[in-house]
Design a protein around this motif. Structure first.
Motif, PDB file in Angstrom:
ATOM      1  N   ALA A   1     -18.984  -0.615   2.010  1.00 43.09           N
ATOM      2  CA  ALA A   1     -19.136  -0.585   0.559  1.00 43.09           C
ATOM      3  C   ALA A   1     -18.031  -1.350  -0.148  1.00 43.09           C
ATOM      4  N   GLY A   2     -17.025  -1.753   0.574  1.00 43.39           N
ATOM      5  CA  GLY A   2     -15.927  -2.511  -0.028  1.00 43.39           C
ATOM      6  C   GLY A   2     -15.024  -1.687  -0.927  1.00 43.39           C
ATOM      7  N   LEU A   3     -15.065  -0.360  -0.801  1.00 40.46           N
ATOM      8  CA  LEU A   3     -14.267   0.496  -1.681  1.00 40.46           C
ATOM      9  C   LEU A   3     -12.924   0.881  -1.067  1.00 40.46           C
ATOM     10  N   LEU A   4     -12.881   0.989   0.246  1.00 31.20           N
ATOM     11  CA  LEU A   4     -11.664   1.393   0.936  1.00 31.20           C
ATOM     12  C   LEU A   4     -10.991   0.174   1.571  1.00 31.20           C
TER      13      LEU A   4
ATOM     14  N   ARG B   1       0.831  -1.204   0.000  1.00 31.38           N
ATOM     15  CA  ARG B   1       0.000   0.000   0.000  1.00 31.38           C
ATOM     16  C   ARG B   1       0.866   1.256   0.000  1.00 31.38           C
TER      17      ARG B   1
ATOM     18  N   THR C   1     -13.584  -2.038   8.609  1.00 31.22           N
ATOM     19  CA  THR C   1     -13.818  -2.476   7.234  1.00 31.22           C
ATOM     20  C   THR C   1     -14.864  -1.564   6.600  1.00 31.22           C
ATOM     21  N   ASP C   2     -14.712  -1.348   5.318  1.00 31.48           N
ATOM     22  CA  ASP C   2     -15.615  -0.474   4.578  1.00 31.48           C
ATOM     23  C   ASP C   2     -16.856  -1.258   4.157  1.00 31.48           C
TER      24      ASP C   2
END
Length: 316
Positions: A247-250, A33, A244-245
Motif C-alpha cells: 500500500a506504500g504506507l509503511l 527515522r 516493502t508495503d
C-alpha cells in the motif's frame, strides 16, 4: 536461538575485512527515522563510527546522533527526578511506623529505575567505547550486515528480526504482543517457512559473543554468555529480506535472521537446544552468493561450519 550478541557494530570492520562498500544512504535514512521514532534501537557502537565523519552523509548522521542523544539525556534526567522522588517517598513511609505493601513495591520499582536511568544518562553522554555494552544487540535492534548485491559486497543496516517479504507486519509480534521468533531461522525450516530467502538472499553478521536464556534449575531462567575459547570471531550465517508495503504506507524494511542448528555438545550441556551456524571463512563467499547453488550445496556449507569450543558463564 540467538537472542542477543555482541556484533561488529562498526561497519568499517566489514569494509576492511571484506572490501565492502557502505550503503551510506541507508544509514542516513535509518538515523532520520530514529529521530522521529524512539522505538528504533541502534547500538551505541554503530553511533561511534560517525563521531569523526568524512563524508556529507556521515556529517548528517553525526548531527542526528547528537540531537538524539541530547533529547534522550534530557528526557532521562526528567524521569530520573520523578523516580528519585518516588523512591524517597517510599523510603520515608517504610522508615515510619505505617509501612505499606505499596511503599515496598514503589521502593523496589523506583530503585531499579533510578539505577537504569543513571546508566542510560551515562551512556548518552560518554564517548569512550565500552564494546561489551555498545556492540550488543537484541531482537528489533539494528546492526550492519554484509550482503552481496550486483556482484559487490555491501554493508547495510538491518533490523535483527526478519520480516519476510510479502508477509503482513503482524508477523513481528505474537498474539500477546511479544517479539516473534523470526530473528532466528531454524535449519530444519529453511526449505519451508524460509524458502523465499534461503537460496536467494543471504547475509553475514560477525559477532564476538552470543547470549542465551536457559533454565536455572529452580523454575526460573538465567542468561548465559557463550564465547569461543580461542576468541575468534563468529561468522554467523543469516537470511535477509527486503520488505516493502504494497500500500506504500509503511517504510521499507531491511531485516535479517540468524540461522541456527542443533546445539554444540557444550551448549546443550549448558541447557540450550540451538547454536548459531558459524561459517568457515573460506565458505563465506559461497554463502553470500546462493543464487544458482543447489540446496545440497548450501546445506553442505553449514555442515562444514566451525566448531570452536563455546565457553559459557553467567552474564553480568
Amino acid at each position: 536461538m540467538c537472542y542477543s550478541a555482541e556484533v561488529w557494530a562498526d561497519y568499517h570492520k566489514y569494509v576492511r575485512a571484506y572490501g565492502a562498500d557502505i550503503d551510506i544512504d541507508a544509514f542516513v535514512e535509518l538515523y532520520l527515522r530514529r529521530a522521529g521514532d524512539p522505538k528504533i534501537k541502534i547500538p551505541k557502537g554503530m553511533d561511534q563510527r560517525f563521531l569523526h565523519p568524512e563524508t556529507r552523509g556521515a556529517i548528517e548522521i553525526r548531527a542526528l546522533i547528537q540531537s538524539y542523544n541530547a533529547t534522550f539525556v534530557q528526557n532521562s534526567e526528567q524521569e530520573l527526578f520523578k523516580q528519585a522522588k518516588r523512591l524517597a517517598d517510599a523510603e520515608r513511609v517504610l522508615a515510619g511506623s505505617k509501612s505499606t505493601k505499596k511503599a515496598a513495591n514503589d521502593q523496589r520499582i523506583a530503585g531499579n529505575k533510578v539505577k537504569q536511568l543513571k546508566r542510560w544518562i551515562t551512556d548518552g553522554i560518554r564517548t569512550m567505547p565500552v564494546p561489551e555494552r555498545d556492540d550488543r544487540i537484541f531482537p528489533d535492534w539494528y546492526a550492519p550486515v554484509l550482503i552481496v548485491e550486483d556482484g559487490r559486497p555491501i554493508v547495510r543496516p538491518m533490523r535483527y528480526h526478519c520480516r519476510p517479504a510479502g508477509m503482513d507486519p503482524g508477523i513481528d509480534r505474537t498474539k500477546r504482543g511479544q517479539v516473534s521468533g523470526t530473528y532466528n531461522a531454524r535449519r530444519d525450516n529453511l526449505t519451508r517457512f524460509w524458502r523465499h530467502q534461503f537460496g536467494h538472499t543471504h547475509g553475514l553478521m560477525v559477532a564476538r559473543v552470543f547470549y542465551e536464556n536457559v533454565d536455572d534449575g529452580a523454575g526460573g531462567s538465567q542468561e548465559l554468555q557463550f564465547i569461543p575459547s580461542t576468541a575468534e570471531n563468529l561468522l554467523i550465517a543469516c537470511l535477509v529480506s527486503h520488505w516493502t508495503d504494497p500500500a506504500g504506507l509503511l517504510p521499507d524494511l531491511w531485516s535479517y535472521a540468524a540461522v541456527t542448528d542443533d546445539p554444540e555438545p557444550e551448549v546443550a550441556a549448558a541447557g540450550h537446544d540451538r547454536t548459531i551456524v558459524n561459517l568457515k571463512p573460506e565458505n563465506v563467499d559461497a554463502w553470500l552468493t546462493p543464487e544458482g547453488r543447489s540446496v545440497e550445496e548450501l546445506l553442505a556449507l553449514m555442515d562444514d561450519k566451525q566448531h570452536p569450543y563455546y565457553e559459557h558463564r553467567k552474564a553480568a
